[in-house]
Design a protein around this motif. Structure first.
Motif, short mmCIF file in Angstrom:
data_model
loop_
_atom_site.label_atom_id
_atom_site.label_comp_id
_atom_site.label_asym_id
_atom_site.label_seq_id
_atom_site.Cartn_x
_atom_site.Cartn_y
_atom_site.Cartn_z
N THR A 1 44.36 61.93 -33.09
CA THR A 1 43.47 61.57 -31.98
C THR A 1 42.18 62.38 -32.06
OG1 THR A 1 45.34 61.03 -30.55
CG2 THR A 1 43.25 61.46 -29.48
N GLU A 2 42.32 63.67 -32.36
CA GLU A 2 41.14 64.54 -32.46
C GLU A 2 40.24 64.09 -33.60
OE1 GLU A 2 40.15 69.33 -32.50
OE2 GLU A 2 42.15 68.63 -33.08
N ARG A 3 40.83 63.72 -34.75
CA ARG A 3 40.02 63.33 -35.90
C ARG A 3 39.29 62.02 -35.66
NH1 ARG A 3 44.87 65.06 -40.05
NH2 ARG A 3 44.52 67.31 -39.91
N VAL A 4 39.93 61.08 -34.95
CA VAL A 4 39.23 59.83 -34.61
C VAL A 4 37.99 60.15 -33.79
CG1 VAL A 4 39.36 57.73 -33.22
CG2 VAL A 4 41.22 58.30 -34.78
N GLY A 5 38.11 61.10 -32.84
CA GLY A 5 36.96 61.48 -32.03
C GLY A 5 35.85 62.14 -32.83
N MET A 6 36.20 62.65 -34.02
CA MET A 6 35.19 63.30 -34.86
C MET A 6 34.51 62.32 -35.81
SD MET A 6 37.17 66.83 -35.81
CE MET A 6 37.38 68.12 -34.58
N THR A 7 34.99 61.08 -35.86
CA THR A 7 34.39 60.09 -36.73
C THR A 7 33.19 59.48 -36.02
OG1 THR A 7 36.57 59.63 -37.64
CG2 THR A 7 34.85 58.07 -38.18
N LYS A 8 32.19 60.30 -35.81
CA LYS A 8 30.95 59.88 -35.17
C LYS A 8 29.81 60.53 -35.93
CE LYS A 8 32.34 61.36 -31.14
NZ LYS A 8 32.43 61.68 -29.71
N PRO A 9 28.59 60.03 -35.75
CA PRO A 9 27.49 60.53 -36.58
C PRO A 9 26.86 61.85 -36.14
CG PRO A 9 26.74 58.72 -35.19
CD PRO A 9 28.22 58.82 -34.99
#
Length: 400
Positions: A227-235
């Motif tokens: 869940t945390e890593r999905v939130g980090m997939t941003k620019p």
């Protein structure tokens, strides 16, 4: 994917904006009462917002000049709070969620240890059940915000007779409990510390602080990390947060530094990377809209976004020339947005080496993608099925 996002005249946006006009400078407790600090959560904690509605609420919170709640209490509202919704008891939800949603009690993750490195399954912190409480002993490190957190999400070993991954359990602990010592780790940024080491010496943890069942610790930790890593997939420049490649390009153009042909070439490449990450963000949003749970795409996204942020920060500082060697918080002009600690290029640059280490090193993420996305053979772990008490000789037993 539909890229036509809700416009200014969308009735849902008008309704949310009207509330902010009637309630200027609201507290996060007021936002929580509206169900907007974790709007995608089910009632009574959120409003079961779909991805578009969550997008609207987040944009209007920022428009009102407020920092997004999940950047203030990321562990409570993004990574770990959802585990409490799914696996916690009603008593636990009533105790922990209201102050977390109001951003009144900050949470931290007590995962990494000095002896374990990236091998979370090899952690040595123990929790022994004695009557109606557990006795916890161990040493955690690289714990973000532990120095001002009220709640710690602790992974500890409750059964040393089982293999390392199956003998772990998760607890929600009071960070002000006797026996907990938090020491800040001072880094080279010169700013307030982000990380801490935490010592747990005979800490009494109530038995009802156990999240889920004994032995669920590894499963819960992996869910939270994805869940945390999905939130980090941003620019954004640091773990999906902060200024983007678009902001970088705007600053280079406004200052005239884009005229440097070498800098311009690097900036163009980084801009393209940022747009790819933006599309991945939209894909994640589309997946949420269609009810797909967070999967291992979070590992792939984090693997891409971390070095991207490092390259952005490097270009921003390098654009200053020799002046970049001197501390300067106004490296390039930025829009008036609140990104928390990552709101300026200077700090992002000094912090950026951590991008590819925290929340899974690049090497760990490459393995995850290779094994679970591409279907390549797993690395052989000869310790995976051996009782933890038999590993490392007396050192594992000493942890008991």
């Amino acid at each position: 994917m539909d890229f036509n996002f809700p416009g200014e005249d969308d009735p849902r946006r008008v309704k949310v904006r009207s509330w902010f006009e009637k309630n200027p400078n609201p507290t996060y407790a007021q936002l929580a009462a509206q169900g907007w600090t974790a709007s995608n959560w089910p009632e009574p904690w959120g409003v079961s917002a779909d991805a578009e509605m969550q997008w609207i609420i987040d944009e209007e919170i920022q428009r009102a000049g407020l920092e997004l709640p999940y950047t203030i209490n990321a562990i409570g509202l993004n990574q770990c709070g959802q585990s409490l919704l799914t696996h916690g008891t009603e008593a636990q939800r009533q105790k922990f969620l209201p102050p977390a949603l109001a951003c009144e009690e900050i949470w931290c993750m007590l995962f990494s240890e000095p002896s374990g490195g990236s091998d979370l399954g090899g952690l040595r912190t123990t929790a022994k059940l004695e009557g109606d409480h557990y006795i916890v002993n161990g040493h955690k490190i690289w714990t973000s915000v532990a120095d001002h957190a009220s709640v710690g999400v602790l992974v500890a070993r409750t059964d040393t007779s089982k293999p390392k991954h199956t003998g772990l359990s998760m607890f929600l602990i009071d960070m002000h409990s006797p026996g907990i010592t938090v020491n800040p780790i001072i880094d080279l940024t010169g700013n307030k510390n982000e990380y801490n080491e935490v010592f747990l010496d005979n800490v009494k943890v109530p038995a009802d602080a156990l999240l889920g069942r004994e032995g669920d610790g590894w499963k819960l930790a992996i869910e939270q990390l994805q869940t945390e890593r999905v939130g980090m997939t941003k620019p954004g420049v640091v773990w999906g947060m902060g200024p983007t490649a678009r902001d970088l390009m705007d600053g280079l153009i406004k200052t005239g530094r884009i005229s440097d042909p070498l800098l311009r070439d690097d900036a163009a490449k980084t801009y393209i990377e940022g747009e790819i990450l933006r599309l991945l963000t939209y894909r994640n949003m589309s997946n949420r809209m269609n009810g797909k749970p967070a999967g291992f795409e979070g590992s792939a996204g984090k693997m891409l976004s971390s070095p991207h942020g490092q390259r952005m920060a490097d270009i921003a500082k390098r654009s200053q020339g020799a002046a970049g060697m001197i501390r300067d918080p106004d490296v390039l002009p930025l829009p008036d947005k609140k990104w928390g600690m990552f709101s300026d290029w200077d700090y992002a640059y000094w912090f950026s080496p951590a991008n590819t280490l925290g929340v899974g090193t690049q090497e760990v993420l490459l393995n995850v993608v290779a094994e679970r996305v591409l279907g390549l053979p797993r690395d052989i772990d000869p310790t995976a099925k051996i009782p933890f008490s038999e590993l490392s000789g007396g050192r594992a037993k000493a942890a008991e």
